[in-house]
Design a protein around this motif. Structure first.
Motif, PDB file in Angstrom:
ATOM      1  N   VAL A 121       0.906  -1.170   0.258  1.00 16.16           N
ATOM      2  CA  VAL A 121       0.073   0.027   0.080  1.00 16.16           C
ATOM      3  C   VAL A 121       0.819   1.338   0.016  1.00 16.16           C
ATOM      4  CG1 VAL A 121      -0.098   0.360   2.703  1.00 16.16           C
ATOM      5  CG2 VAL A 121      -1.950   1.095   1.084  1.00 16.16           C
ATOM      6  N   SER A 122       0.309   2.356  -0.114  1.00 15.42           N
ATOM      7  CA  SER A 122       0.922   3.699  -0.149  1.00 15.42           C
ATOM      8  C   SER A 122       2.103   3.616  -1.406  1.00 15.42           C
ATOM      9  CB  SER A 122       1.322   4.046   1.175  1.00 15.42           C
ATOM     10  OG  SER A 122       1.791   5.386   1.273  1.00 15.42           O
ATOM     11  N   LEU A 123       3.170   4.601  -1.088  1.00 16.73           N
ATOM     12  CA  LEU A 123       3.969   4.708  -2.304  1.00 16.73           C
ATOM     13  C   LEU A 123       4.518   3.482  -2.491  1.00 16.73           C
ATOM     14  CD1 LEU A 123       4.857   7.112  -4.224  1.00 16.73           C
ATOM     15  CD2 LEU A 123       6.626   7.682  -2.537  1.00 16.73           C
ATOM     16  N   ALA A 124       4.651   2.523  -1.901  1.00 15.11           N
ATOM     17  CA  ALA A 124       5.221   1.363  -2.182  1.00 15.11           C
ATOM     18  C   ALA A 124       4.667   0.617  -3.375  1.00 15.11           C
ATOM     19  CB  ALA A 124       5.511   0.322  -1.106  1.00 15.11           C
ATOM     20  N   LEU A 125       3.356   0.733  -3.398  1.00 13.97           N
ATOM     21  CA  LEU A 125       2.245   0.472  -4.588  1.00 13.97           C
ATOM     22  C   LEU A 125       2.467   1.391  -5.508  1.00 13.97           C
ATOM     23  CD1 LEU A 125      -0.124  -0.704  -6.005  1.00 13.97           C
ATOM     24  CD2 LEU A 125      -1.468   0.779  -4.561  1.00 13.97           C
ATOM     25  N   GLY A 126       2.678   2.679  -5.249  1.00  5.37           N
ATOM     26  CA  GLY A 126       2.832   3.713  -6.151  1.00  5.37           C
ATOM     27  C   GLY A 126       4.372   3.349  -6.989  1.00  5.37           C
ATOM     28  N   LEU A 127       5.386   3.145  -6.284  1.00  8.89           N
ATOM     29  CA  LEU A 127       6.478   2.837  -6.897  1.00  8.89           C
ATOM     30  C   LEU A 127       6.357   1.487  -8.041  1.00  8.89           C
ATOM     31  CD1 LEU A 127       9.158   3.190  -4.033  1.00  8.89           C
ATOM     32  CD2 LEU A 127       8.575   4.730  -5.954  1.00  8.89           C
ATOM     33  N   LEU A 128       5.783   0.376  -7.597  1.00 11.02           N
ATOM     34  CA  LEU A 128       5.471  -0.621  -8.512  1.00 11.02           C
ATOM     35  C   LEU A 128       4.710  -0.001  -9.741  1.00 11.02           C
ATOM     36  CD1 LEU A 128       4.145  -3.348  -6.102  1.00 11.02           C
ATOM     37  CD2 LEU A 128       6.215  -3.255  -7.319  1.00 11.02           C
ATOM     38  N   ALA A 129       3.747   0.773  -9.816  1.00  6.61           N
ATOM     39  CA  ALA A 129       2.957   1.405 -10.813  1.00  6.61           C
ATOM     40  C   ALA A 129       3.960   2.157 -11.719  1.00  6.61           C
ATOM     41  CB  ALA A 129       1.959   2.177 -10.374  1.00  6.61           C
ATOM     42  N   ILE A 130       4.918   2.981 -10.969  1.00  4.70           N
ATOM     43  CA  ILE A 130       5.991   3.682 -11.574  1.00  4.70           C
ATOM     44  C   ILE A 130       6.869   2.778 -12.402  1.00  4.70           C
ATOM     45  CG2 ILE A 130       7.748   5.406 -11.493  1.00  4.70           C
ATOM     46  CD1 ILE A 130       6.206   6.657  -9.027  1.00  4.70           C
ATOM     47  N   LYS A 131       7.323   1.948 -11.709  1.00 10.72           N
ATOM     48  CA  LYS A 131       8.127   0.940 -12.504  1.00 10.72           C
ATOM     49  C   LYS A 131       7.650   0.243 -13.793  1.00 10.72           C
ATOM     50  CE  LYS A 131      11.048  -3.002 -12.138  1.00 10.72           C
ATOM     51  NZ  LYS A 131      11.591  -4.167 -11.049  1.00 10.72           N
ATOM     52  N   ALA A 132       6.242   0.017 -13.580  1.00 10.45           N
ATOM     53  CA  ALA A 132       5.469  -0.805 -14.729  1.00 10.45           C
ATOM     54  C   ALA A 132       5.469   0.159 -15.798  1.00 10.45           C
ATOM     55  CB  ALA A 132       4.325  -1.025 -13.959  1.00 10.45           C
ATOM     56  N   ASN A 133       5.188   1.604 -15.559  1.00 11.83           N
ATOM     57  CA  ASN A 133       4.993   2.617 -16.436  1.00 11.83           C
ATOM     58  C   ASN A 133       6.424   2.762 -17.321  1.00 11.83           C
ATOM     59  OD1 ASN A 133       3.023   4.453 -17.745  1.00 11.83           O
ATOM     60  ND2 ASN A 133       4.390   6.028 -16.923  1.00 11.83           N
ATOM     61  N   ASP A 134       7.501   2.760 -16.484  1.00 11.41           N
ATOM     62  CA  ASP A 134       8.833   3.137 -17.143  1.00 11.41           C
ATOM     63  C   ASP A 134       9.068   1.790 -18.156  1.00 11.41           C
ATOM     64  OD1 ASP A 134       9.104   5.095 -15.697  1.00 11.41           O
ATOM     65  OD2 ASP A 134      10.535   4.448 -14.179  1.00 11.41           O
ATOM     66  N   LEU A 135       8.561   0.603 -17.743  1.00  6.03           N
ATOM     67  CA  LEU A 135       8.806  -0.583 -18.609  1.00  6.03           C
ATOM     68  C   LEU A 135       8.048  -0.342 -19.776  1.00  6.03           C
ATOM     69  CD1 LEU A 135       9.137  -3.441 -15.734  1.00  6.03           C
ATOM     70  CD2 LEU A 135      11.080  -2.572 -17.372  1.00  6.03           C
TER      71      LEU A 135
END
Length: 280
Positions: A121-135
């Protein structure tokens, strides 16, 4: 066309950042009595924390309906090779289930849709979404992105300094930290999320000691891929932690975001959180 990324507002990715990145953020709802607000859309964090401190009404939260996910799928499908949805831990919210149910409601599926339970949850979830978007921006396929994010789930961790467990306890999300209730008179807890459940780490007697623990958590990792700091009400403390992390990770690459109303319902004010994707 490329793969499109969807997450929910418990990722604590601010709307403007999400817009600039091209990430779709589906808001949960936070309610004070009969007043209902979309998380970080119709109720911003500063106003939420003001209400939380002054109102005698304890807020409650609601997951998005499957219909909201369906509407977003239908909007994105014509412009996507695939859609990857990354949601808050299914043990903390029904949002993941809503995302799944929405797929069964679609009449015409013009591109594949994959859904991941982040178990965090929180920005740990956000970082996963950001990584996915970078990929996705690098040209990776939906299958490649899903595999990479699935492999990153154990490495995506939040560590949260709490001024009090009152809000987490009232909200019914206290999980394994229940054991700390009753022993926190002059100490502050640090919690994380493990296996999708809120879990105690340690306790300290001051914010400074808490910041030491947040720094030490990051420092114990041999590799840091993504780093983010979440704060509820004190930008000053967040910036101090960011500066301190400089020897470990380039400050310009550290994401700094405010904990939104839905997550803030359970953390309360004065929370400070470090979030990473990294390996020990």
């Amino acid at each position: 066309m490329a793969v499109k990324i969807i997450t929910d507002s418990t990722s604590d990715i601010p709307p403007e950042m999400a817009k600039n990145m091209g990430i779709t953020v589906i808001p949960l709802t936070v309610s004070f009595g009969n007043e209902h607000f979309l998380d970080n859309v119709t109720l911003k964090p500063d106003e939420f924390y003001r209400r939380l401190s002054l109102s005698g009404i304890y807020p409650h939260t609601t997951q998005p309906s499957p219909a909201v996910f369906k509407e977003n799928y239908e909007k994105l499908m014509p412009q996507a090779d695939g859609i990857l949805v990354i949601n808050i831990s299914s043990k903390l919210s029904g949002t993941y289930q809503s995302a799944l149910s929405a797929v069964t409601m679609l009449e015409n599926i013009s591109c594949p849709i994959e859904i991941i339970d982040s178990q965090t949850v929180s920005l740990a979830l956000g970082l996963l979404a950001i990584k996915a978007n970078d990929l996705a921006k690098s040209g990776k396929t939906l299958g490649e992105i899903k595999e990479a994010i699935t492999q990153s789930l154990p490495d995506a961790q939040p560590v949260m300094f709490f001024d009090t467990l009152t809000y987490l306890h009232k909200g019914g999300r206290i999980g394994r930290a229940q054991s700390m209730i009753g022993s926190l008179l002059s100490v502050k807890p640090l919690l994380t999320v493990r296996d999708g459940v809120v879990t105690p780490l340690t306790r300290v007697r001051s914010l400074q000691a808490g910041m030491d623990q947040l720094y030490n958590f990051a420092a114990q990792h041999s590799t840091l891929e993504y780093v983010g700091i979440g704060y509820a009400t004190s930008t000053t403390d967040a910036l101090k932690l960011k500066e301190r992390l400089a020897p470990l990770f380039p400050p310009e690459k550290i994401y700094l975001t405010q904990v939104g109303p839905v997550v803030g319902t359970y953390t309360g004010p004065n929370t400070l959180c470090i979030n990473i994707i990294g390996k020990s």
